[in-house]
Design an enzyme around this catalytic site. Sequence first.
Site, PDB file in Angstrom:
ATOM      1  N   ARG A   1      -3.608  13.429   5.822  1.00 27.82           N
ATOM      2  CA  ARG A   1      -3.517  14.021   4.485  1.00 27.82           C
ATOM      3  C   ARG A   1      -2.826  13.066   3.502  1.00 27.82           C
ATOM      4  O   ARG A   1      -1.606  13.077   3.361  1.00 27.82           O
ATOM      5  CB  ARG A   1      -2.709  15.318   4.586  1.00 27.82           C
ATOM      6  CG  ARG A   1      -2.906  16.282   3.442  1.00 27.82           C
ATOM      7  CD  ARG A   1      -2.047  17.520   3.648  1.00 27.82           C
ATOM      8  NE  ARG A   1      -2.418  18.255   4.850  1.00 27.82           N
ATOM      9  CZ  ARG A   1      -3.397  19.160   4.898  1.00 27.82           C
ATOM     10  NH1 ARG A   1      -4.077  19.435   3.821  1.00 27.82           N
ATOM     11  NH2 ARG A   1      -3.681  19.785   6.029  1.00 27.82           N
ATOM     12  N   THR A   2      -3.595  12.210   2.837  1.00 25.46           N
ATOM     13  CA  THR A   2      -3.029  11.258   1.871  1.00 25.46           C
ATOM     14  C   THR A   2      -3.873  11.283   0.598  1.00 25.46           C
ATOM     15  O   THR A   2      -4.918  11.930   0.548  1.00 25.46           O
ATOM     16  CB  THR A   2      -3.078   9.814   2.435  1.00 25.46           C
ATOM     17  OG1 THR A   2      -4.448   9.423   2.541  1.00 25.46           O
ATOM     18  CG2 THR A   2      -2.411   9.690   3.794  1.00 25.46           C
ATOM     19  N   LEU A   3      -3.431  10.518  -0.413  1.00 24.84           N
ATOM     20  CA  LEU A   3      -4.189  10.394  -1.666  1.00 24.84           C
ATOM     21  C   LEU A   3      -5.596   9.878  -1.418  1.00 24.84           C
ATOM     22  O   LEU A   3      -6.557  10.345  -2.029  1.00 24.84           O
ATOM     23  CB  LEU A   3      -3.488   9.374  -2.579  1.00 24.84           C
ATOM     24  CG  LEU A   3      -2.460   9.837  -3.585  1.00 24.84           C
ATOM     25  CD1 LEU A   3      -2.016   8.630  -4.402  1.00 24.84           C
ATOM     26  CD2 LEU A   3      -3.026  10.918  -4.483  1.00 24.84           C
TER      27      LEU A   3
ATOM     28  N   LYS B   1     -15.212  -0.796   5.284  1.00 22.82           N
ATOM     29  CA  LYS B   1     -14.360  -0.811   6.491  1.00 22.82           C
ATOM     30  C   LYS B   1     -15.010  -1.637   7.607  1.00 22.82           C
ATOM     31  O   LYS B   1     -14.314  -2.283   8.391  1.00 22.82           O
ATOM     32  CB  LYS B   1     -14.085   0.618   6.980  1.00 22.82           C
ATOM     33  CG  LYS B   1     -13.163   1.426   6.069  1.00 22.82           C
ATOM     34  CD  LYS B   1     -11.786   0.798   5.907  1.00 22.82           C
ATOM     35  CE  LYS B   1     -10.798   1.752   5.244  1.00 22.82           C
ATOM     36  NZ  LYS B   1      -9.556   1.067   4.851  1.00 22.82           N
TER      37      LYS B   1
ATOM     38  N   VAL C   1      -4.257  -6.312  -6.296  1.00 24.10           N
ATOM     39  CA  VAL C   1      -4.937  -7.240  -5.378  1.00 24.10           C
ATOM     40  C   VAL C   1      -6.239  -7.824  -5.929  1.00 24.10           C
ATOM     41  O   VAL C   1      -6.760  -8.793  -5.380  1.00 24.10           O
ATOM     42  CB  VAL C   1      -5.210  -6.602  -3.985  1.00 24.10           C
ATOM     43  CG1 VAL C   1      -3.921  -6.266  -3.274  1.00 24.10           C
ATOM     44  CG2 VAL C   1      -6.139  -5.406  -4.086  1.00 24.10           C
TER      45      VAL C   1
ATOM     46  N   ILE D   1      -4.458  -0.757   2.182  1.00 25.31           N
ATOM     47  CA  ILE D   1      -4.999  -0.640   0.825  1.00 25.31           C
ATOM     48  C   ILE D   1      -6.503  -0.381   0.888  1.00 25.31           C
ATOM     49  O   ILE D   1      -7.209  -1.041   1.659  1.00 25.31           O
ATOM     50  CB  ILE D   1      -4.731  -1.957   0.049  1.00 25.31           C
ATOM     51  CG1 ILE D   1      -3.242  -2.062  -0.286  1.00 25.31           C
ATOM     52  CG2 ILE D   1      -5.590  -2.057  -1.201  1.00 25.31           C
ATOM     53  CD1 ILE D   1      -2.861  -3.364  -0.961  1.00 25.31           C
TER      54      ILE D   1
ATOM     55  N   TYR E   1     -18.378   9.374   3.216  1.00 26.79           N
ATOM     56  CA  TYR E   1     -17.517   8.176   3.301  1.00 26.79           C
ATOM     57  C   TYR E   1     -18.256   6.950   2.741  1.00 26.79           C
ATOM     58  O   TYR E   1     -17.650   6.029   2.201  1.00 26.79           O
ATOM     59  CB  TYR E   1     -17.067   7.953   4.745  1.00 26.79           C
ATOM     60  CG  TYR E   1     -15.811   7.121   4.874  1.00 26.79           C
ATOM     61  CD1 TYR E   1     -14.599   7.556   4.347  1.00 26.79           C
ATOM     62  CD2 TYR E   1     -15.838   5.893   5.520  1.00 26.79           C
ATOM     63  CE1 TYR E   1     -13.446   6.789   4.468  1.00 26.79           C
ATOM     64  CE2 TYR E   1     -14.689   5.124   5.651  1.00 26.79           C
ATOM     65  CZ  TYR E   1     -13.504   5.578   5.117  1.00 26.79           C
ATOM     66  OH  TYR E   1     -12.374   4.807   5.239  1.00 26.79           O
TER      67      TYR E   1
ATOM     68  N   GLY F   1       0.765  -1.249   0.000  1.00 24.94           N
ATOM     69  CA  GLY F   1       0.000   0.000   0.000  1.00 24.94           C
ATOM     70  C   GLY F   1       0.788   1.287   0.000  1.00 24.94           C
ATOM     71  O   GLY F   1       0.238   2.342   0.293  1.00 24.94           O
TER      72      GLY F   1
ATOM     73  N   SER G   1       1.770   8.179   2.030  1.00 23.96           N
ATOM     74  CA  SER G   1       1.005   6.959   2.336  1.00 23.96           C
ATOM     75  C   SER G   1       1.258   6.507   3.773  1.00 23.96           C
ATOM     76  O   SER G   1       2.405   6.501   4.245  1.00 23.96           O
ATOM     77  CB  SER G   1       1.428   5.812   1.402  1.00 23.96           C
ATOM     78  OG  SER G   1       1.053   6.076   0.077  1.00 23.96           O
TER      79      SER G   1
HETATM   80  P1  NAD Z   1      -2.865   5.899  -0.071  1.00 23.21           P
HETATM   81  O1  NAD Z   1      -3.665   6.291  -1.257  1.00 23.21           O
HETATM   82  O2  NAD Z   1      -1.488   6.402   0.036  1.00 23.21           O
HETATM   83  O3  NAD Z   1      -2.866   4.318   0.089  1.00 23.21           O
HETATM   84  C1  NAD Z   1      -3.826   3.477  -0.520  1.00 23.21           C
HETATM   85  C2  NAD Z   1      -3.064   2.401  -1.239  1.00 23.21           C
HETATM   86  O4  NAD Z   1      -3.958   1.428  -1.796  1.00 23.21           O
HETATM   87  C3  NAD Z   1      -2.220   2.939  -2.407  1.00 23.21           C
HETATM   88  O5  NAD Z   1      -0.884   2.549  -2.249  1.00 23.21           O
HETATM   89  C4  NAD Z   1      -2.819   2.273  -3.628  1.00 23.21           C
HETATM   90  O6  NAD Z   1      -1.875   2.002  -4.629  1.00 23.21           O
HETATM   91  C5  NAD Z   1      -3.334   0.984  -2.996  1.00 23.21           C
HETATM   92  N1  NAD Z   1      -4.297   0.293  -3.848  1.00 23.21           N
HETATM   93  C6  NAD Z   1      -5.514   0.755  -4.255  1.00 23.21           C
HETATM   94  N2  NAD Z   1      -6.087  -0.146  -5.081  1.00 23.21           N
HETATM   95  C7  NAD Z   1      -5.222  -1.202  -5.179  1.00 23.21           C
HETATM   96  C8  NAD Z   1      -5.243  -2.418  -5.892  1.00 23.21           C
HETATM   97  N3  NAD Z   1      -6.280  -2.743  -6.667  1.00 23.21           N
HETATM   98  N4  NAD Z   1      -4.173  -3.270  -5.779  1.00 23.21           N
HETATM   99  C9  NAD Z   1      -3.123  -2.937  -4.999  1.00 23.21           C
HETATM  100  N5  NAD Z   1      -3.044  -1.785  -4.300  1.00 23.21           N
HETATM  101  C10 NAD Z   1      -4.080  -0.920  -4.399  1.00 23.21           C
HETATM  102  O7  NAD Z   1      -3.745   6.415   1.162  1.00 23.21           O
HETATM  103  P2  NAD Z   1      -3.653   6.070   2.716  1.00 23.21           P
HETATM  104  O8  NAD Z   1      -4.465   7.110   3.387  1.00 23.21           O
HETATM  105  O9  NAD Z   1      -2.251   5.834   3.112  1.00 23.21           O
HETATM  106  O10 NAD Z   1      -4.502   4.731   2.820  1.00 23.21           O
HETATM  107  C11 NAD Z   1      -3.988   3.546   3.366  1.00 23.21           C
HETATM  108  C12 NAD Z   1      -5.045   2.862   4.217  1.00 23.21           C
HETATM  109  O11 NAD Z   1      -5.317   3.677   5.361  1.00 23.21           O
HETATM  110  C13 NAD Z   1      -6.379   2.675   3.506  1.00 23.21           C
HETATM  111  O12 NAD Z   1      -6.941   1.445   3.905  1.00 23.21           O
HETATM  112  C14 NAD Z   1      -7.199   3.812   4.057  1.00 23.21           C
HETATM  113  O13 NAD Z   1      -8.588   3.582   3.982  1.00 23.21           O
HETATM  114  C15 NAD Z   1      -6.703   3.817   5.484  1.00 23.21           C
HETATM  115  N6  NAD Z   1      -6.987   5.022   6.274  1.00 23.21           N
HETATM  116  C16 NAD Z   1      -6.686   6.245   5.789  1.00 23.21           C
HETATM  117  C17 NAD Z   1      -6.987   7.370   6.552  1.00 23.21           C
HETATM  118  C18 NAD Z   1      -6.692   8.751   6.045  1.00 23.21           C
HETATM  119  O14 NAD Z   1      -7.273   9.736   6.564  1.00 23.21           O
HETATM  120  N7  NAD Z   1      -5.827   8.930   5.068  1.00 23.21           N
HETATM  121  C19 NAD Z   1      -7.573   7.228   7.823  1.00 23.21           C
HETATM  122  C20 NAD Z   1      -7.853   5.947   8.277  1.00 23.21           C
HETATM  123  C21 NAD Z   1      -7.557   4.837   7.504  1.00 23.21           C
END
Ligand code: NAD
Length: 273
Positions: free
Chosen positions: A201-203, A171, A73, A100, A164, A22, A28
């Site tokens: 703050r992420t993608l 989730k 995945v 992910i 969301y 991920g 990230s």
């Molecule tokens: P991110 O976009 O950097 O990470 C998401 C990752 O999922 C990316 O690396 C992307 O390439 C990967 N991905 C998506 N589809 C895919 C696929 N089909 N095959 C393989 N990889 C795939 O953003 P993030 O915020 O670091 O998110 C990581 C996790 O944290 C996620 O589960 C997200 O829901 C969770 N999360 C994020 C936050 C937030 O506020 N950013 C808060 C709580 C939980």
Amino acid sequence: MAEEYSFPKGDLMAGKTGLVMGVANHNSIAYGIASQLAAQGAKLAFAYLPDMEKRVRPLGEAIGVTDFIPCEVTDDASMDAAFADLEQRFGGLDFLVHSIAFANKDELKGSFVENTTREGFLTAMNISAFSFVDAANRAAKMMKPGGSMVTMTYLGSERVIPNYNTMGVAKAALEAATRYIARDLGPKGIRVNAISAGAMRTLSLAGISGGRGLLSQGRMFSALKEDTSMEGVAGCALWLLSDLGRSTTGEVIHVDAGFHMIGLPDEFANLAG
Ligand code: NAD
């Protein structure tokens, strides 16, 4: 990453090998966790979406990662190849980081009941929840007792967070899956937990309509009145993935500056009378 965050160095993960799924860029959550684990001596492989190699490789190399494995995945052949490659490189595995998620942008806004399509719902479930079940099953076959897995979740699974939508439902499935997997793998000495992080703050956050608002709400209404820190999330992952977390499994641990447990923010107390 090194200039932005400060991850304590040590040897809590010395001799341990793990797969981090991920990393997309330096923001990230997976990259923060990987940086913390590397600073504690872990040997890591990164699995990333195949077209992200150019961006991900230098990030990994900056923290000493030498093994890079493309992996989509939703594609069984890609998962088969990634885990076969991993087995060949590492021989075994001590931990898995699953970070992910994905949902179509059109479904991360407005009315959940009106905007959710069958295809969008299944896509979110497939990438954001089933992928952990699949990866955990494959990783467990390479793990000995003492293995540990962590996935990333968000409060939108438990409470309704505007926009969301389908991701919140995915989730909820991911968190339930965490408990079922923890039950199944417990007798093998493998622990499985989820971290429920506050908005960061992420993608992924950028994909949610009004996602930036979640950042300021976290800051305004959390108990600590601050943003969720990458250090806090990565520190929790370190605890869970190292032997420090040895008696904890099947948990969803909130790392959100205490946002989740506030019933009514002080700012609204007067309205309540
Ligand atoms: P991110 O976009 O950097 O990470 C998401 C990752 O999922 C990316 O690396 C992307 O390439 C990967 N991905 C998506 N589809 C895919 C696929 N089909 N095959 C393989 N990889 C795939 O953003 P993030 O915020 O670091 O998110 C990581 C996790 O944290 C996620 O589960 C997200 O829901 C969770 N999360 C994020 C936050 C937030 O506020 N950013 C808060 C709580 C939980």
